[in-house]
Design a protein around this motif. Structure first.
Motif, PDB file in Angstrom:
ATOM      1  N   GLU A  63       0.833  -1.210   0.000  1.00 56.50           N
ATOM      2  CA  GLU A  63       0.000   0.000   0.000  1.00 56.50           C
ATOM      3  C   GLU A  63       0.867   1.259   0.000  1.00 56.50           C
ATOM      4  O   GLU A  63       0.591   2.207  -0.747  1.00 56.50           O
ATOM      5  N   GLU A  64       1.912   1.274   0.830  1.00 51.89           N
ATOM      6  CA  GLU A  64       2.804   2.439   0.874  1.00 51.89           C
ATOM      7  C   GLU A  64       3.474   2.673  -0.480  1.00 51.89           C
ATOM      8  O   GLU A  64       3.533   3.803  -0.978  1.00 51.89           O
ATOM      9  N   MET A  65       3.976   1.599  -1.053  1.00 52.01           N
ATOM     10  CA  MET A  65       4.683   1.697  -2.323  1.00 52.01           C
ATOM     11  C   MET A  65       3.733   2.132  -3.447  1.00 52.01           C
ATOM     12  O   MET A  65       4.083   2.986  -4.278  1.00 52.01           O
ATOM     13  N   VAL A  83       9.408   6.662 -16.167  1.00 55.64           N
ATOM     14  CA  VAL A  83      10.515   7.123 -15.321  1.00 55.64           C
ATOM     15  C   VAL A  83      10.017   7.432 -13.912  1.00 55.64           C
ATOM     16  O   VAL A  83      10.643   7.040 -12.920  1.00 55.64           O
ATOM     17  N   ALA A  84       8.865   8.093 -13.801  1.00 53.53           N
ATOM     18  CA  ALA A  84       8.320   8.412 -12.481  1.00 53.53           C
ATOM     19  C   ALA A  84       7.974   7.138 -11.721  1.00 53.53           C
ATOM     20  O   ALA A  84       8.257   7.010 -10.528  1.00 53.53           O
ATOM     21  N   PHE A  85       7.351   6.191 -12.411  1.00 54.03           N
ATOM     22  CA  PHE A  85       6.987   4.904 -11.818  1.00 54.03           C
ATOM     23  C   PHE A  85       8.242   4.191 -11.318  1.00 54.03           C
ATOM     24  O   PHE A  85       8.317   3.760 -10.162  1.00 54.03           O
ATOM     25  N   ALA A  86       9.238   4.066 -12.197  1.00 53.25           N
ATOM     26  CA  ALA A  86      10.461   3.337 -11.858  1.00 53.25           C
ATOM     27  C   ALA A  86      11.221   4.004 -10.720  1.00 53.25           C
ATOM     28  O   ALA A  86      11.714   3.320  -9.807  1.00 53.25           O
ATOM     29  N   ASN A  87      11.311   5.310 -10.738  1.00 57.48           N
ATOM     30  CA  ASN A  87      12.041   6.017  -9.681  1.00 57.48           C
ATOM     31  C   ASN A  87      11.327   5.907  -8.337  1.00 57.48           C
ATOM     32  O   ASN A  87      11.983   5.772  -7.299  1.00 57.48           O
ATOM     33  N   ALA A  88      10.002   5.962  -8.349  1.00 59.90           N
ATOM     34  CA  ALA A  88       9.251   5.799  -7.100  1.00 59.90           C
ATOM     35  C   ALA A  88       9.417   4.378  -6.567  1.00 59.90           C
ATOM     36  O   ALA A  88       9.603   4.169  -5.360  1.00 59.90           O
ATOM     37  N   TYR A  89       9.371   3.402  -7.447  1.00 55.36           N
ATOM     38  CA  TYR A  89       9.540   1.992  -7.083  1.00 55.36           C
ATOM     39  C   TYR A  89      10.921   1.790  -6.445  1.00 55.36           C
ATOM     40  O   TYR A  89      11.047   1.260  -5.346  1.00 55.36           O
ATOM     41  N   ARG A  90      11.940   2.244  -7.148  1.00 54.34           N
ATOM     42  CA  ARG A  90      13.317   2.083  -6.664  1.00 54.34           C
ATOM     43  C   ARG A  90      13.552   2.878  -5.378  1.00 54.34           C
ATOM     44  O   ARG A  90      14.176   2.389  -4.431  1.00 54.34           O
ATOM     45  N   GLY A  91      13.050   4.093  -5.336  1.00 54.15           N
ATOM     46  CA  GLY A  91      13.227   4.920  -4.147  1.00 54.15           C
ATOM     47  C   GLY A  91      12.653   4.269  -2.909  1.00 54.15           C
ATOM     48  O   GLY A  91      13.280   4.256  -1.843  1.00 54.15           O
ATOM     49  N   TYR A  92      11.458   3.702  -3.049  1.00 59.11           N
ATOM     50  CA  TYR A  92      10.839   3.023  -1.911  1.00 59.11           C
ATOM     51  C   TYR A  92      11.690   1.829  -1.477  1.00 59.11           C
ATOM     52  O   TYR A  92      11.939   1.636  -0.291  1.00 59.11           O
ATOM     53  N   ALA A 102       9.543  -7.818   1.759  1.00 63.73           N
ATOM     54  CA  ALA A 102       8.249  -8.438   2.062  1.00 63.73           C
ATOM     55  C   ALA A 102       7.326  -8.420   0.846  1.00 63.73           C
ATOM     56  O   ALA A 102       6.544  -9.353   0.645  1.00 63.73           O
ATOM     57  N   THR A 103       7.442  -7.387   0.011  1.00 63.46           N
ATOM     58  CA  THR A 103       6.571  -7.327  -1.175  1.00 63.46           C
ATOM     59  C   THR A 103       6.941  -8.378  -2.212  1.00 63.46           C
ATOM     60  O   THR A 103       6.187  -8.607  -3.155  1.00 63.46           O
ATOM     61  N   GLN A 104       8.090  -9.010  -2.042  1.00 63.03           N
ATOM     62  CA  GLN A 104       8.545  -9.998  -3.013  1.00 63.03           C
ATOM     63  C   GLN A 104       8.221 -11.441  -2.615  1.00 63.03           C
ATOM     64  O   GLN A 104       8.493 -12.364  -3.377  1.00 63.03           O
ATOM     65  N   ILE A 105       7.644 -11.645  -1.434  1.00 60.27           N
ATOM     66  CA  ILE A 105       7.316 -13.014  -1.034  1.00 60.27           C
ATOM     67  C   ILE A 105       6.083 -13.491  -1.793  1.00 60.27           C
ATOM     68  O   ILE A 105       5.250 -12.684  -2.214  1.00 60.27           O
ATOM     69  N   VAL A 112      -4.342 -12.251   0.336  1.00 61.08           N
ATOM     70  CA  VAL A 112      -4.378 -10.915  -0.265  1.00 61.08           C
ATOM     71  C   VAL A 112      -5.757 -10.553  -0.823  1.00 61.08           C
ATOM     72  O   VAL A 112      -5.892  -9.542  -1.505  1.00 61.08           O
ATOM     73  N   ARG A 113      -6.730 -11.349  -0.484  1.00 58.22           N
ATOM     74  CA  ARG A 113      -8.080 -11.159  -1.019  1.00 58.22           C
ATOM     75  C   ARG A 113      -8.587  -9.733  -0.839  1.00 58.22           C
ATOM     76  O   ARG A 113      -9.206  -9.168  -1.731  1.00 58.22           O
ATOM     77  N   ASP A 114      -8.331  -9.127   0.306  1.00 58.87           N
ATOM     78  CA  ASP A 114      -8.862  -7.799   0.607  1.00 58.87           C
ATOM     79  C   ASP A 114      -7.852  -6.672   0.389  1.00 58.87           C
ATOM     80  O   ASP A 114      -8.097  -5.537   0.794  1.00 58.87           O
ATOM     81  N   SER A 115      -6.730  -6.959  -0.238  1.00 57.33           N
ATOM     82  CA  SER A 115      -5.678  -5.956  -0.393  1.00 57.33           C
ATOM     83  C   SER A 115      -5.993  -4.990  -1.527  1.00 57.33           C
ATOM     84  O   SER A 115      -6.034  -5.366  -2.693  1.00 57.33           O
ATOM     85  N   THR A 116      -6.185  -3.738  -1.174  1.00 60.43           N
ATOM     86  CA  THR A 116      -6.388  -2.715  -2.199  1.00 60.43           C
ATOM     87  C   THR A 116      -5.049  -2.301  -2.806  1.00 60.43           C
ATOM     88  O   THR A 116      -4.987  -1.924  -3.966  1.00 60.43           O
ATOM     89  N   GLY A 117      -3.975  -2.392  -2.016  1.00 62.07           N
ATOM     90  CA  GLY A 117      -2.653  -2.001  -2.509  1.00 62.07           C
ATOM     91  C   GLY A 117      -2.202  -2.837  -3.684  1.00 62.07           C
ATOM     92  O   GLY A 117      -1.681  -2.314  -4.674  1.00 62.07           O
ATOM     93  N   LEU A 118      -2.403  -4.138  -3.599  1.00 63.92           N
ATOM     94  CA  LEU A 118      -1.975  -5.014  -4.703  1.00 63.92           C
ATOM     95  C   LEU A 118      -2.814  -4.774  -5.954  1.00 63.92           C
ATOM     96  O   LEU A 118      -2.283  -4.733  -7.059  1.00 63.92           O
ATOM     97  N   ARG A 119      -4.120  -4.596  -5.786  1.00 62.24           N
ATOM     98  CA  ARG A 119      -4.975  -4.306  -6.947  1.00 62.24           C
ATOM     99  C   ARG A 119      -4.572  -2.985  -7.596  1.00 62.24           C
ATOM    100  O   ARG A 119      -4.470  -2.884  -8.820  1.00 62.24           O
TER     101      ARG A 119
END
Length: 195
Positions: A63-65, A83-92, A102-105, A112-119
């Motif tokens: 969700e934070e990412m 570029v904005a997407f990639a830089n935000a991803y890498r920065g986080y 943890a996001t890579q497990i 994750v049924r109720d996860s809005t962040g992943l959707r």
């Protein structure tokens, strides 16, 4: 009896902070219990297991990412969005290495049924890629390419895998230039062509 002041949200955030400090693999319920000044068993009234705790950290981080990426790409398209997407991803990932891990497990769909962040993460990725006129199955393929490229780069960067004196940021920028060119020239496949 539930200890006053300990909530699932506080416990999850404490685990996320600990993961960033010592690494996700070193996050232990016993360490968190010490931090809260309680016995290990007290925390199990809030979580089912260490796995449950790690999944909660993954969902929080997702969700934070996603919030960071969403803010970065808002109003942008094409290369600017990439570029904005990639830089935000890498920065986080660089700021929060334990949370990022943890996001890579691998997560069970039930977890994750109720996860809005992943959707939202998927929606943001596909939205950015649609500006390159991609449709399925190319959207999925391009999304996988970006995720694996970003993750591989970040993993090497975090582990000190880039020993060449060239600035890592310069190589990152050139990699994004190359990804943009690739996405603009995404290969098409003829009907019935073998993979």
């Amino acid at each position: 009896m539930v200890r006053a002041g300990i909530t699932v949200a506080r416990l999850t955030r404490a685990a996320a902070e600990l993961a960033d400090e010592v690494g996700l693999d070193k996050v232990a319920v016993s360490a968190l219990a010490r931090q809260f000044g309680v016995k290990d068993a007290s925390l199990y009234s809030h979580i089912k297991s260490r796995r449950d705790l790690v999944v909660r950290v993954a969902l929080l981080a997702s969700e934070e990412m996603t919030d960071r990426i969403g803010a970065a790409v808002a109003g942008r398209s094409g290369k600017a969005a990439l570029v904005a997407f990639a830089n935000a991803y890498r920065g986080y990932a660089l700021e929060h290495p334990g949370r990022y891990a943890a996001t890579q497990i691998q997560l069970d769909p039930e977890e994750v049924r109720d996860s809005t962040g992943l959707r939202r993460s998927i929606e943001l990725t596909y939205g950015m890629l649609r500006a390159y006129d991609l449709t399925e199955p190319d959207l999925t393929d391009a999304g996988r390419l970006l995720r694996s490229t970003f993750h591989g780069y970040i993993h090497l960067e975090l582990s000190g895998g880039f020993g060449h004196p060239r600035a890592v940021q310069e190589s990152w920028s050139r990699s994004l230039d190359a990804l943009h060119v690739l996405l603009e020239n995404w290969p098409t496949r003829s009907e019935g062509e073998e993979q």
